[in-house]
Design a protein around this motif. Structure first.
Motif, PDB file in Angstrom:
ATOM      1  N   ALA A  91       0.826  -1.203   0.000  1.00 55.65           N
ATOM      2  CA  ALA A  91       0.000   0.000   0.000  1.00 55.65           C
ATOM      3  C   ALA A  91       0.859   1.251   0.000  1.00 55.65           C
ATOM      4  CB  ALA A  91      -0.922  -0.006   1.208  1.00 55.65           C
ATOM      5  N   CYS A  92       0.203   2.358  -0.258  1.00 57.22           N
ATOM      6  CA  CYS A  92       0.883   3.656  -0.349  1.00 57.22           C
ATOM      7  C   CYS A  92       1.163   4.199   1.051  1.00 57.22           C
ATOM      8  CB  CYS A  92       0.007   4.625  -1.118  1.00 57.22           C
ATOM      9  SG  CYS A  92       0.644   6.288  -1.171  1.00 57.22           S
ATOM     10  N   ILE A  93       2.385   4.696   1.276  1.00 55.71           N
ATOM     11  CA  ILE A  93       2.718   5.226   2.590  1.00 55.71           C
ATOM     12  C   ILE A  93       2.523   6.735   2.647  1.00 55.71           C
ATOM     13  CG2 ILE A  93       4.255   3.370   3.281  1.00 55.71           C
ATOM     14  CD1 ILE A  93       6.586   5.172   2.390  1.00 55.71           C
ATOM     15  N   LEU A  94       1.937   7.301   1.592  1.00 56.39           N
ATOM     16  CA  LEU A  94       1.616   8.738   1.525  1.00 56.39           C
ATOM     17  C   LEU A  94       2.846   9.620   1.757  1.00 56.39           C
ATOM     18  CD1 LEU A  94      -1.806   8.786   3.418  1.00 56.39           C
ATOM     19  CD2 LEU A  94      -1.444   8.858   0.977  1.00 56.39           C
ATOM     20  N   CYS A  95       3.967   9.251   1.166  1.00 55.46           N
ATOM     21  CA  CYS A  95       5.163  10.088   1.292  1.00 55.46           C
ATOM     22  C   CYS A  95       5.136  11.223   0.281  1.00 55.46           C
ATOM     23  CB  CYS A  95       6.434   9.266   1.119  1.00 55.46           C
ATOM     24  SG  CYS A  95       6.672   8.683  -0.563  1.00 55.46           S
ATOM     25  N   MET A  96       4.247  11.115  -0.718  1.00 53.70           N
ATOM     26  CA  MET A  96       3.999  12.171  -1.713  1.00 53.70           C
ATOM     27  C   MET A  96       5.183  12.435  -2.636  1.00 53.70           C
ATOM     28  SD  MET A  96       0.987  12.886  -0.861  1.00 53.70           S
ATOM     29  CE  MET A  96      -0.105  12.829   0.528  1.00 53.70           C
ATOM     30  N   ALA A  97       6.173  11.512  -2.631  1.00 57.71           N
ATOM     31  CA  ALA A  97       7.325  11.716  -3.517  1.00 57.71           C
ATOM     32  C   ALA A  97       6.887  11.687  -4.976  1.00 57.71           C
ATOM     33  CB  ALA A  97       8.377  10.646  -3.253  1.00 57.71           C
ATOM     34  N   SER A 146      -2.161   0.709  11.678  1.00 54.82           N
ATOM     35  CA  SER A 146      -1.456   1.057  10.435  1.00 54.82           C
ATOM     36  C   SER A 146      -2.013   2.333   9.821  1.00 54.82           C
ATOM     37  CB  SER A 146      -1.583  -0.083   9.439  1.00 54.82           C
ATOM     38  OG  SER A 146      -2.924  -0.177   9.010  1.00 54.82           O
ATOM     39  N   CYS A 147      -3.154   2.793  10.296  1.00 52.76           N
ATOM     40  CA  CYS A 147      -3.814   3.945   9.660  1.00 52.76           C
ATOM     41  C   CYS A 147      -2.972   5.214   9.817  1.00 52.76           C
ATOM     42  CB  CYS A 147      -5.202   4.160  10.251  1.00 52.76           C
ATOM     43  SG  CYS A 147      -6.106   5.482   9.411  1.00 52.76           S
ATOM     44  N   PRO A 148      -2.672   5.935   8.716  1.00 57.91           N
ATOM     45  CA  PRO A 148      -1.883   7.170   8.836  1.00 57.91           C
ATOM     46  C   PRO A 148      -2.689   8.315   9.439  1.00 57.91           C
ATOM     47  CG  PRO A 148      -2.534   6.835   6.573  1.00 57.91           C
ATOM     48  CD  PRO A 148      -2.995   5.629   7.320  1.00 57.91           C
ATOM     49  N   LEU A 149      -4.020   8.190   9.490  1.00 53.78           N
ATOM     50  CA  LEU A 149      -4.862   9.229  10.099  1.00 53.78           C
ATOM     51  C   LEU A 149      -5.699   8.604  11.209  1.00 53.78           C
ATOM     52  CD1 LEU A 149      -6.027  10.964   6.796  1.00 53.78           C
ATOM     53  CD2 LEU A 149      -4.445  11.917   8.461  1.00 53.78           C
ATOM     54  N   PRO A 150      -5.047   8.067  12.264  1.00 54.13           N
ATOM     55  CA  PRO A 150      -5.812   7.391  13.304  1.00 54.13           C
ATOM     56  C   PRO A 150      -6.642   8.404  14.094  1.00 54.13           C
ATOM     57  CG  PRO A 150      -3.542   7.604  13.986  1.00 54.13           C
ATOM     58  CD  PRO A 150      -3.618   8.102  12.582  1.00 54.13           C
ATOM     59  N   GLY A 171      -7.995   6.504   1.586  1.00 51.55           N
ATOM     60  CA  GLY A 171      -7.843   5.325   0.735  1.00 51.55           C
ATOM     61  C   GLY A 171      -6.418   4.934   0.420  1.00 51.55           C
ATOM     62  N   CYS A 172      -5.496   5.116   1.349  1.00 52.87           N
ATOM     63  CA  CYS A 172      -4.105   4.767   1.078  1.00 52.87           C
ATOM     64  C   CYS A 172      -3.921   3.262   1.001  1.00 52.87           C
ATOM     65  CB  CYS A 172      -3.195   5.356   2.143  1.00 52.87           C
ATOM     66  SG  CYS A 172      -3.484   4.664   3.778  1.00 52.87           S
ATOM     67  N   GLY A 173      -4.783   2.503   1.709  1.00 54.58           N
ATOM     68  CA  GLY A 173      -4.720   1.044   1.609  1.00 54.58           C
ATOM     69  C   GLY A 173      -3.863   0.370   2.651  1.00 54.58           C
ATOM     70  N   LEU A 174      -3.273   1.132   3.583  1.00 52.30           N
ATOM     71  CA  LEU A 174      -2.413   0.518   4.593  1.00 52.30           C
ATOM     72  C   LEU A 174      -3.203  -0.439   5.490  1.00 52.30           C
ATOM     73  CD1 LEU A 174      -0.158   3.543   5.511  1.00 52.30           C
ATOM     74  CD2 LEU A 174       0.603   1.372   4.569  1.00 52.30           C
ATOM     75  N   CYS A 175      -4.490  -0.109   5.757  1.00 48.37           N
ATOM     76  CA  CYS A 175      -5.306  -0.994   6.580  1.00 48.37           C
ATOM     77  C   CYS A 175      -5.578  -2.315   5.856  1.00 48.37           C
ATOM     78  CB  CYS A 175      -6.615  -0.317   6.950  1.00 48.37           C
ATOM     79  SG  CYS A 175      -7.501   0.374   5.558  1.00 48.37           S
TER      80      CYS A 175
END
Lengths: 204, 325
Positions: A91-97, A146-150, A171-175
């Motif tokens: 899944a995407c780690i939302l690093c925005m690179a 794992s949620c980046p916005l807990p 919807g990053c998919g980490l969950c």
């Protein structure tokens, strides 16, 4: 060779027909069409994304998590060489690179901050309580951790029962990646799927 | 230094620069793997435990090399891509075909993307089709096949299909229409250098074989079966576009008509792009220098066109005879 008008026209038409044979490659029987893939963060609406993305693979090149793949012909010629993310495998780690390097702005540049994360719209997570361990008395909570916005996109209740807040989920998919149940109890519905569904039902 | 030697130097330089471009593409692709390991492990010992000695050696070497560029993620953001669209040290370079395709499909162009397309276009205006023999990694392949054809031509017969320029224009238009219907990524199967870039990128970064391999195979077969550098001359739309944009470049091959031998046609015969310096043609000339290296009179040189017009102003008769022959 003499350049008569006839030769010119015949040459031109022959040349124009040659590329038209390429989509036939997509007709070769093989793997079925994949529907549930995510676009990288910052992707515009599916139609605009397709009109802008040139398949240069720079997003896949820069991704530190190596989660962006380039699509092949198995997903149809109209998806050829577009970047995609399969949330369950990586899944995407939302690093925005990837949003920073896109040359055509098919991916809108976004800052790698919490604000930037909140602006992402890759899809929406959907939970099936029937499959979820926490809803069956076995406390798990892997998705929440794992949620980046807990606390925003996902809150957790008694026995670590997760609740998804659809309006906040990016919807990053980490969950989905971290779900320990097989098959996963939590899935991302991609933004382009939601989009096409809304179009079909006349909501948008 | 004689012009013949200069021709050899140009040929040598063209091979070297194309090899460099190839190496840059490979480096950029392997940089991506290094980035994953750097972010994931950041330790050669951990990499060795996870993926074995070979990968750990790769990691150590890349750590030594790529750490010259600073922070890996930041460095990757200013370097990346392939010959289709590449960023080197923060400078964006765009293929004119990519810009055309996006513009026709979307109606607007991102500013940086558009500016990037001006670099190859101005290069074409200044020097002609130099992209083909100094940058394009695929043309190195076709260059090699051309040499092989010439070598094996002593024993076998290789056909030379007569063709006109409009075929490549047709491929360009067909490709644009196809890109409108499907995606811009479809150019990876039409443009040889993009096919080479994608093949290398997929092979190294993902460890898979990309469909573009088949398109490269097709080009190789076509090059063997239909003519010297047939793909470059008659299929590649970029080559055709740059050939027309750079039809009358500022710097090009020029002929000293007073020294030229009337009955000698070695420059026409040797040119794989079928350009005739003897008739003072400049369209499609990619300054590869091969004609200079074979010219027995040493009358060909590279420079601005005007200079030679002044020096050979009194020898108009000679050029007339040459064009009749």
């Amino acid at each position: 060779m003499k350049l008569s008008r006839r030769n010119m026209i015949v040459g031109f038409i022959a040349g124009a027909v040659l590329p038209a044979l390429i989509p036939l490659l997509a007709k070769i029987p093989g793997a079925g069409r994949l529907k549930r893939f995510l676009r990288p963060p910052g992707a515009k609406s599916e139609k605009e994304f397709k009109s802008l993305c040139i398949g240069c693979a720079q997003c896949a090149n820069v991704c530190p998590n190596n989660c962006i793949e380039m699509q092949g012909f198995e997903d149809g010629a109209d998806n050829f060489l577009l970047p995609m993310i399969i949330a369950r495998s990586k899944a995407c780690i939302l690093c925005m690179a990837c949003t920073q390097v896109c040359p055509t702005d098919a991916l809108t540049p976004m800052p790698a901050t919490k604000e930037g994360m909140r602006a992402v719209a890759m899809g929406k997570a959907v939970l099936s309580p029937d499959l979820c361990y926490s809803y069956h008395g076995r406390t798990c909570g892997a998705c929440y951790r794992s949620c980046p916005l807990p606390g925003e996109a996902m809150t957790i209740g008694l026995f670590e029962k997760p609740t998804i807040h659809e309006d906040k989920c990016v919807g990053c998919g980490l969950c989905e990646q971290s779900c320990i149940h097989m098959p996963q109890a939590i899935r991302i519905i991609p933004a382009h799927e939601i989009e096409s569904k809304e179009l079909r039902h006349g909501k948008a | 230094m004689s012009n013949r030697l200069r021709g050899w130097h140009l040929m040598f330089a063209s091979v070297i620069t194309r090899l460099c471009v190839l190496i840059i593409i490979i480096l950029l692709a392997s940089w991506s793997i290094y980035l994953n390991y750097k972010v994931g492990y950041n330790n050669a010992r951990l990499v060795e435990l996870a993926d074995g000695k070979l990968v750990a050696t790769f990691y150590r070497m890349s750590d030594w090399f790529f750490s010259c560029f600073g922070d890996p993620v930041a460095a990757m953001q200013s370097n990346g891509g392939m010959t289709w669209s590449i960023r080197l040290f923060g400078v964006q370079i765009t293929d004119p075909i990519a810009a055309t395709s996006v513009f026709l499909n979307n109606g607007q162009l991102a500013f940086g993307f558009f500016i990037g397309a001006l670099i190859p276009l101005s290069l074409a205006l200044l020097f002609g089709r130099v992209f083909c023999s100094y940058i394009c990694p695929a043309s190195l392949l076709f260059f090699t096949i051309g040499r092989l054809r010439r070598l094996l031509g002593r024993f076998f017969y290789f056909p030379e299909l007569p063709m006109n320029r409009f075929f490549a224009w047709g491929v360009l238009c067909g490709g644009v229409v196809l890109a409108l219907v499907t995606t811009h990524g479809i150019w990876a199967l039409i443009l040889p250098y993009f096919a080479v870039g994608q093949t290398i990128f997929h092979a190294i970064t993902f460890g898979v074989m990309h469909v573009a391999v088949f398109s490269i195979l097709f080009f190789i077969v076509v090059d063997f079966a239909l003519g010297y550098q047939f793909t470059c001359r008659h299929i590649c739309p970029t080559g055709r576009l740059l050939g027309v944009i750079g039809a009358k470049p500022l710097v090009s091959i020029r002929r000293d008509a007073s020294a030229c031998i009337d009955d000698c046609h070695s420059c026409e015969q040797v040119c794989t792009f079928m350009v005739s310096p003897k008739k003072d043609e400049t369209r499609d000339c990619s300054l590869c220098g091969e004609c200079m290296s074979v010219c027995p009179a040493s009358c060909l040189s590279v420079g601005t066109k005007k200079a030679i017009d002044v020096s050979s102003s009194g020898i108009v008769v000679n050029t007339d005879v040459a064009s009749e022959v």
